[in-house]
Design an enzyme around this catalytic site. Structure first.
Site, short mmCIF file in Angstrom:
data_model
loop_
_atom_site.label_atom_id
_atom_site.label_comp_id
_atom_site.label_asym_id
_atom_site.label_seq_id
_atom_site.Cartn_x
_atom_site.Cartn_y
_atom_site.Cartn_z
N LYS A 88 32.06 45.36 33.92
CA LYS A 88 33.32 44.72 33.54
C LYS A 88 33.85 45.44 32.31
O LYS A 88 33.07 45.78 31.40
CB LYS A 88 33.03 43.24 33.23
CG LYS A 88 34.24 42.38 32.96
CD LYS A 88 33.82 40.92 32.79
CE LYS A 88 34.97 39.97 32.58
NZ LYS A 88 34.54 38.56 32.50
N SER A 163 37.11 35.51 35.43
CA SER A 163 37.73 36.74 35.04
C SER A 163 37.00 38.00 35.52
O SER A 163 37.59 39.08 35.50
CB SER A 163 37.87 36.78 33.52
OG SER A 163 36.60 36.74 32.91
N SER A 187 33.27 32.67 34.52
CA SER A 187 33.80 33.96 34.97
C SER A 187 32.84 34.87 35.71
O SER A 187 33.27 35.90 36.22
CB SER A 187 34.38 34.72 33.79
OG SER A 187 35.65 34.20 33.51
N1 GLN Z 1 38.59 30.73 33.52
C1 GLN Z 1 38.08 30.37 32.24
C2 GLN Z 1 39.08 30.75 31.17
O1 GLN Z 1 40.11 31.18 31.51
C3 GLN Z 1 36.77 31.03 32.01
C4 GLN Z 1 36.88 32.45 31.64
C5 GLN Z 1 35.58 33.11 31.41
O2 GLN Z 1 34.52 32.59 31.75
N2 GLN Z 1 35.64 34.26 30.78
O3 GLN Z 1 38.84 30.62 30.02
#
Ligand code: GLN
Length: 498
Positions: A88, A163, A187
């Protein structure tokens, strides 16, 4: 050859001479070439870097330098030597552009590598490139990337989740056998569920965050996305362990995770949190998860209903704590130290303002605003402090539940992958993380494993474990996976690439 059979099979092929480490890189590049124009998982490819790594580790992945794996790996050859992987793009790699899918970090070349990256490198891993994400890991669909949208290999009109959408899509499309993602509120697990792969979020403190670009430091954890639970255990073995460069890293003994995968879960107590089942879950998801619970029962687990009453406050607490920490972490992008700087500012303040206005996308700005507001004097007690108190109550809920059960099981997400452009209102997007967020607030480990297909789209089963008890979690997930047979699913898009 393909990557769906898992890392162990790839190692066997390397050892027997069926294929070479260059063949694995060649296969990875060919698959990326065939599918990535459509899927768009990669932000950056490094074919040359991969080939030079192969030259160093030797074509059977066995060159002497790969033996010097770090202290938590058994002093034999690393199981990841000669195996391609991708990261990532919020994990720093020396000399390789790291953007977090943001314009503000365009052109930023870190002078150091994340600890997890160093560990994979020392284990002989072959880095293929960097993967797309929601800008600064804020989002649930990878639509917040400021570069392009990644598509779900199961249905190109749908999101891969987020994400770590690029990390999940790349594994699902067979481009690399495994990737690393980060999980602040779901994410790793949510995109794993949407793309039909395995995603593991380790206990907070087990895996070093050094060199992971910070979003919400008290919630962020790095973990693997793989085709199988065994592969997740193999990667975790290499990346887990104390790091003095991360002040929240915990000194614990690292057990042999693959040794825990016995397939025997007789007598294991599995908790089903009733609160997770009264929310807006899709019917197909409910059926798949109920079927999975039945499978666990057939394997000899004792199924118990449990209650996590504070669940309903988790999203509200998370959307104060995460933005509060983000607003502080993102203050460093001021046009002076990293990446992008606005041109022709009138003065210093104008330079800050223009750089940040032009460099950050809308979701990141929204979080900075919410976070700054929640931390401002006068509102701090009402919002931030309150949210931290709720966080404690959520952690206590889990602690009480784990006095009665060994593992908690739920869906990973309320729905299967949604269409690109479908969720325009940020609040509906936030609701997607309802089952994953409480786990980060409590710092617990959790895994998502595929548990079926609904209308041709994968469903994820979430299993949550006790702090630092990844072994029981992986054992349960592995036993389920072997019985259910949903791992290594190949999306219809993907035909064999030679
Ligand atoms: N979808 C969640 C957010 O937008 C989690 C994101 C993540 O785990 N990086 O914060």
């Amino acid at each position: 050859m393909d990557f769906y059979g898992g890392i162990k099979r790839l190692q066997e092929g390397l050892a027997s001479g069926e294929w070479t480490a260059s063949d694995l890189v060649g296969h990875s590049l060919a698959t990326i070439e065939t599918y990535d124009a459509q899927v768009k998982a990669f932000l950056r490819l490094d074919g040359e870097g991969a080939s030079s790594k192969v030259a160093r580790v030797g074509n059977n992945g066995c060159a002497p330098e790969t033996y010097e794996s770090h202290e938590t790996v058994h002093p034999t050859r690393s199981p990841l030597a000669g195996i391609p992987y991708a990261l990532k793009d919020n994990l720093c790699v020396t000399g390789m552009e790291t953007t977090c899918a943001s314009q503000i970090l365009r052109g930023y070349i870190p002078p150091y590598s994340a600890t997890v990256v160093e560990r994979l490198e020392r284990s002989g891993g072959v880095l293929m490139g960097k993967l797309n994400l929601d800008e600064f890991a804020m989002g649930s669909s990878t639509e917040n990337s400021s570069y392009f949208v990644t598509r779900n290999p199961w249905d190109l009109s749908r999101v891969p989740g987020g994400s770590s959408g690029g990390s999940a899509a790349a594994v699902a499309a067979g481009m690399v056998p495994y990737t690393l993602g980060s999980d602040t509120g779901g994410s790793i697990r949510q995109p794993a569920a949407f793309c039909g792969v395995v995603g593991l979020k380790p206990t907070y403190g087990l895996v070093s965050r050094y060199g992971l670009v910070a979003f919400a430091s008290s919630l962020d954890q790095v973990g693997p996305l793989t085709h199988s639970v065994e592969d997740a255990a193999t990667v975790l073995q290499v990346i887990a362990g104390f790091d003095e460069r991360d002040s929240t890293s915990v000194k614990v003994d690292i057990p042999d995770y693959t040794a825990a995968l016995t397939g025997d879960i007789r007598g294991l107590r599995v908790g089903i949190p009733m609160e997770y089942f009264d929310t807006g879950m899709e019917e197909g998801v409910r059926r798949s998860v109920e079927q999975a619970i039945a499978t666990l029962r057939e394997l000899g687990a004792q199924i118990k209903e449990i209650s996590l009453p504070m669940t309903r406050y988790a999203l509200s607490a998370y959307y104060l704590i995460a933005p509060a920490e983000a607003s502080s972490n993102l203050a460093r992008y001021d046009g002076v130290r990293y990446g992008y700087r606005a041109t022709d500012p009138a003065n210093l303040l104008d330079m800050y303002k223009k750089t940040r206005s032009e460099g950050f996308g809308p979701e990141v700005k929204r979080r900075i605003l919410i976070g700054t507001y929640a931390l401002s004097s006068g509102y701090y007690d009402a919002y931030y402090k309150r949210a931290q108190q709720v966080r404690t109550l959520i952690a206590r809920d889990f602690a009480a539940a784990f006095a009665e059960v060994d593992v908690i099981v739920s869906p990973t997400t309320p729905t299967t992958a949604f269409a690109i452009g479908e969720k325009t209102d940020p609040l509906t997007m936030y609701l997607n993380d309802i089952y994953t967020i409480p786990v980060n607030l409590a710092g617990l480990p959790a895994i998502s494993v595929p548990c079926g297909l609904v209308d041709g789209l994968p469903v994820g089963l979430q299993m949550i474990g006790r702090s630092f008890d990844e072994s029981t979690l992986l054992k349960t997930a592995h036993a389920y996976e072997q019985a259910a047979g949903f791992s290594s699913l190949r999306p219809t898009l993907v035909k064999e690439v030679r």
